[in-house]
Design an enzyme around this catalytic site. Structure first.
Site, PDB file in Angstrom:
ATOM      1  N   CYS A 117       0.816  -1.226   0.000  1.00  0.00           N
ATOM      2  CA  CYS A 117       0.000   0.000   0.000  1.00  0.00           C
ATOM      3  C   CYS A 117       0.848   1.274   0.000  1.00  0.00           C
ATOM      4  O   CYS A 117       0.356   2.356  -0.298  1.00  0.00           O
ATOM      5  CB  CYS A 117      -0.939   0.010   1.197  1.00  0.00           C
ATOM      6  SG  CYS A 117      -2.030  -1.415   1.217  1.00  0.00           S
ATOM      7  N   HIS A 257      -2.962   7.001   2.990  1.00  0.00           N
ATOM      8  CA  HIS A 257      -3.468   5.738   2.467  1.00  0.00           C
ATOM      9  C   HIS A 257      -4.747   5.424   3.246  1.00  0.00           C
ATOM     10  O   HIS A 257      -4.782   5.548   4.466  1.00  0.00           O
ATOM     11  CB  HIS A 257      -2.433   4.624   2.661  1.00  0.00           C
ATOM     12  CG  HIS A 257      -3.029   3.277   2.426  1.00  0.00           C
ATOM     13  ND1 HIS A 257      -3.762   3.001   1.300  1.00  0.00           N
ATOM     14  CD2 HIS A 257      -3.048   2.142   3.175  1.00  0.00           C
ATOM     15  CE1 HIS A 257      -4.199   1.757   1.360  1.00  0.00           C
ATOM     16  NE2 HIS A 257      -3.784   1.212   2.490  1.00  0.00           N
ATOM     17  N   ASN A 287     -10.435  -0.348   0.800  1.00  0.00           N
ATOM     18  CA  ASN A 287      -8.972  -0.228   0.726  1.00  0.00           C
ATOM     19  C   ASN A 287      -8.527  -0.650  -0.679  1.00  0.00           C
ATOM     20  O   ASN A 287      -8.642  -1.817  -1.036  1.00  0.00           O
ATOM     21  CB  ASN A 287      -8.347  -1.127   1.799  1.00  0.00           C
ATOM     22  CG  ASN A 287      -6.817  -1.056   1.811  1.00  0.00           C
ATOM     23  OD1 ASN A 287      -6.205  -0.524   0.886  1.00  0.00           O
ATOM     24  ND2 ASN A 287      -6.213  -1.604   2.849  1.00  0.00           N
TER      25      ASN A 287
END
Ligand code: COA
Length: 332
Positions: A117, A257, A287
């Site tokens: 990520c 993020h 996500n």
């Protein structure tokens, strides 16, 4: 501080999110969960997913085209393509090479980076060096993630969290004092088994974590990752702010993020930042790993939220373990 010869900034943004929506109510039919639990614990209401037979790179191609159009740069003018992905369709060719071929960026070098990520910040950092040093003029940096393909749809601990999307930016030389001001990258491989996606090898221990037999699915120690995430976001943020002698109050926008609203809220509370400085997308996309920062950035830009001279901060954490941050003075 980065000692570079040229100032490098984002001159175009683009994103792509697949049409198909999977709501929390849809997931209630797949696993033992509820809309209320998911929204309360994660902030997610729905996520977008690709059809199973559509490759992930198709999203990257669209996002790249949109970023090029926004930048007013032709594919032939791109010298470098870096794709951040932990969900490549092929081990070889790389997603970057596939996208290069599809958009006709015939003069570009192309490769993938996997820092989970955090990968978009890692990829921007690498591309930035080439332009700052005068080796290249334009780079295309893409976060492209199709997590629906590596999720175990029978595992309620993980399947509710993820979605598919791609975001892209074009990097180029900008006026002095604008663009990327500083960056910080961190890794801790010793803690890496807290989030795993096996590929060509799987240990007996990792098999046990996947009782449904989907051995290439994502597994994580959610509680441990949660704690790591809040801490990593705060330390990475302070690292660049301290380097730049910038006070947190001088930040106009933050692109964290987006893995869980509670992680973002925990980190910004710790840092003393208000949530009006964040363009939230997690509620509708879940996500989306390394696509989350460029997708949020593209949406904020297209909605007219960003203005020239804004101080912004990108900050992320993820598998590896990895984490990182980047301060940018917006130049568009
Ligand atoms: N629906 C209903 N119940 C669920 C559930 C779901 N989808 N998923 C887990 N549960 C259950 C658990 O089984 C557990 O039950 P138990 O107490 O009977 O064992 C209970 O809910 C509490 O689970 P817990 O793990 O304590 O929940 P949590 O509040 O920590 O939230 C996460 C779980 C995964 C949402 C949270 O830990 C998280 O966001 N972690 C970080 C994830 C992340 O960022 N990953 C990506 C890194 S880039």
């Amino acid at each position: 501080m980065i000692k570079s010869t040229k100032s490098v900034g984002i001159i175009g943004t683009g994103s792509f999110v697949p049409e198909k929506v999977l709501t929390n109510n849809d997931l209630e039919k797949l696993v033992d969960t509820s809309d209320e639990w998911i929204r309360k614990r994660t902030g997610i209401s729905e996520r977008h997913v690709l059809d199973e037979d559509v490759p992930n790179y198709t999203m990257g191609i669209e996002a790249a085209k949109r970023a090029l159009e926004d930048a007013g740069v032709e594919p032939e003018e791109i010298d470098l393509i870096i794709v951040s992905t932990e969900t490549p369709d092929y081990m070889s060719p790389s997603m970057a090479c596939i996208i290069q071929g599809a958009i006709g960026a015939v003069n570009a070098a192309a490769f993938d980076i996997n820092a989970a990520c955090t990968g978009f910040i890692y990829s921007l950092s690498v591309a930035q060096q080439f332009i700052a040093n005068g080796v290249y003029k334009h780079a295309l940096v893409i976060g492209c993630e199709g997590l629906s393909k590596i999720v175990d749809w029978k595992d309620r601990n993980t399947c509710i969290l993820f979605g598919d999307a791609s975001g892209a930016v074009v990097l180029g030389v900008v006026d002095e004092g604008y663009g990327i001001l500083d960056l910080f990258l961190g890794s801790n491989g010793a803690e890496g088994m807290k989030i795993t996606i096996p590929n060509l090898y799987i240990s007996e221990e990792e098999k046990k974590k996947r009782p449904n037999g989907k051995f290439n699915s994502l597994w994580m120690d959610g509680k441990e990752v949660f704690k790591f995430a809040v801490k990593a976001m705060s330390t990475a943020t302070m690292h660049v702010l301290d380097n730049l002698n910038l006070d947190i109050s001088e930040l106009d926008f933050i692109f964290p993020h987006q893995a869980n609203t509670r992680i973002i809220d925990g980190a910004i509370k710790k840092l003393g930042i208000t949530d009006d400085k964040i363009h939230y997308i997690i509620n509708k996309y879940g996500n989306i790993s390394s696509a989350s920062i460029p997708v949020a950035m593209d949406e904020a830009q297209r909605k007219g939220k960003l203005k020239k001279g804004d101080n912004m901060l990108l900050v992320a954490f993820g598998g590896g373990l990895t984490w990182g941050s980047m301060a940018i003075k917006w130049n568009k």
